[in-house]
Scaffold this active site. Structure first.
Site, mmCIF file in Angstrom:
data_model
loop_
_atom_site.group_PDB
_atom_site.id
_atom_site.type_symbol
_atom_site.label_atom_id
_atom_site.label_comp_id
_atom_site.label_asym_id
_atom_site.label_seq_id
_atom_site.Cartn_x
_atom_site.Cartn_y
_atom_site.Cartn_z
ATOM 1 N N HIS A 67 0.849 -1.209 0.000
ATOM 2 C CA HIS A 67 0.000 0.000 0.000
ATOM 3 C C HIS A 67 0.876 1.248 0.000
ATOM 4 C CE1 HIS A 67 -2.775 -3.074 1.375
ATOM 5 N NE2 HIS A 67 -3.776 -2.251 1.120
ATOM 6 N N SER A 83 -7.629 2.744 -5.430
ATOM 7 C CA SER A 83 -7.132 3.478 -4.280
ATOM 8 C C SER A 83 -7.405 4.977 -4.451
ATOM 9 C CB SER A 83 -5.628 3.203 -4.148
ATOM 10 O OG SER A 83 -5.146 3.755 -2.969
ATOM 11 N N GLN A 84 -7.209 5.466 -5.648
ATOM 12 C CA GLN A 84 -7.474 6.887 -5.943
ATOM 13 C C GLN A 84 -8.935 7.235 -5.632
ATOM 14 O OE1 GLN A 84 -5.506 9.414 -7.362
ATOM 15 N NE2 GLN A 84 -7.258 10.797 -7.319
ATOM 16 N N PHE A 118 0.784 2.995 7.137
ATOM 17 C CA PHE A 118 -0.524 3.012 7.790
ATOM 18 C C PHE A 118 -1.599 2.667 6.762
ATOM 19 C CE2 PHE A 118 -4.324 5.644 8.863
ATOM 20 C CZ PHE A 118 -4.668 5.034 10.057
ATOM 21 N N VAL A 119 -2.440 1.680 7.080
ATOM 22 C CA VAL A 119 -3.529 1.284 6.173
ATOM 23 C C VAL A 119 -4.859 1.405 6.900
ATOM 24 C CG1 VAL A 119 -4.528 -0.618 4.831
ATOM 25 C CG2 VAL A 119 -2.052 -0.281 4.843
ATOM 26 N N LEU A 120 -5.806 2.006 6.201
ATOM 27 C CA LEU A 120 -7.140 2.214 6.777
ATOM 28 C C LEU A 120 -8.133 2.250 5.619
ATOM 29 C CD1 LEU A 120 -8.257 4.705 9.408
ATOM 30 C CD2 LEU A 120 -8.868 5.268 7.079
ATOM 31 N N ALA A 121 -9.317 1.676 5.813
ATOM 32 C CA ALA A 121 -10.334 1.677 4.752
ATOM 33 C C ALA A 121 -10.919 3.088 4.638
ATOM 34 C CB ALA A 121 -11.431 0.665 5.062
ATOM 35 N N ALA A 122 -10.425 3.831 3.651
ATOM 36 C CA ALA A 122 -10.778 5.256 3.541
ATOM 37 C C ALA A 122 -12.273 5.451 3.322
ATOM 38 C CB ALA A 122 -9.977 5.893 2.403
HETATM 39 N N1 LIG Z 1 -2.705 3.317 2.877
HETATM 40 C C1 LIG Z 1 -3.988 2.909 2.715
HETATM 41 O O1 LIG Z 1 -4.727 2.698 3.667
HETATM 42 N N2 LIG Z 1 -4.448 2.746 1.440
HETATM 43 C C2 LIG Z 1 -5.698 2.169 1.175
HETATM 44 N N3 LIG Z 1 -6.839 2.604 1.918
HETATM 45 C C3 LIG Z 1 -7.916 2.608 1.105
HETATM 46 O O2 LIG Z 1 -9.082 2.826 1.445
HETATM 47 N N4 LIG Z 1 -7.535 2.324 -0.182
HETATM 48 C C4 LIG Z 1 -6.187 2.137 -0.209
HETATM 49 O O3 LIG Z 1 -5.501 1.921 -1.175
#
Ligand SMILES: NC(=O)N[C@H]1NC(=O)NC1=O
Length: 172
Positions: A67, A83-84, A118-122
């Site tokens: 990521h 991701s964008q 850091f990874v998070l479900a945006a």
């Molecule tokens: N760094 C990170 O969390 N990237 C991810 N989060 C998300 O919602 N899409 C991604 O690619």
């Protein structure tokens, strides 16, 4: 797309369609393909997640390292299209200078502490919640943080799978 369709795809088509369910990890789709047929979306998802859970810690950390940072990522490689969309939906691609700087700093501290981004479900978050959550998770013990981060990878994967299965196959 109905269940028969994704349960009978040939290998190349399956990896093309599902290769980015887990960000930049087509190998996982390649492994899941051999578990065909799938009974439903939950079954398909279960195979993606079982693969992640069965990996040694180095492999799980490798998934996280695939990521890019949330925000500030144009300083790295280009984001994947998925991701964008996720990051811009959360307002992370249009931050003010101060917000961006804060996130860049927090991301750097996080990487320095845990050794992965850091990874998070945006899609479940927004521009005010992301730095708050990042600051909170920075204080977590490493083993707990690895579990949390993989949980976020799975949330992102679930949303991506659901989108793909809703999509018109002609537009994939
Ligand atoms: N760094 C990170 O969390 N990237 C991810 N989060 C998300 O919602 N899409 C991604 O690619």
């Amino acid at each position: 797309m109905d269940i028969e369709k994704f349960s009978s795809m040939d290998f190349g088509e399956f990896v093309d369609v599902f290769g980015n369910v887990i960000e930049r990890c087509p190998l996982i789709a390649a492994a899941v393909w051999s578990q065909q047929p799938f009974s439903d979306l939950e079954d398909l998802e279960k195979h993606f997640f079982a693969f992640i859970d069965a990996l040694p810690q180095s492999g799980q950390e490798g998934i996280l390292r695939c990521h890019l940072d949330l925000a500030g990522s144009e300083l790295q490689r280009p984001l994947t299209a998925k991701s964008q969309r996720e990051q811009s939906g959360a307002g992370l691609t249009s931050l003010g200078a101060d917000e961006r700087l804060r996130l860049v700093e927090l991301n750097a501290q996080y990487r320095a502490r845990f050794g992965f981004p850091f990874v998070l479900a945006a899609r479940f978050s927004d521009r005010t919640a992301v730095p708050r959550e990042l600051a909170r998770r920075l204080l977590c013990p490493p083993a707990q943080e690895l579990r949390t981060a993989l949980g976020e990878v799975k949330k992102i994967g679930s949303l991506r799978l659901a989108d793909l299965l809703r999509a018109d196959p002609a537009k994939l």
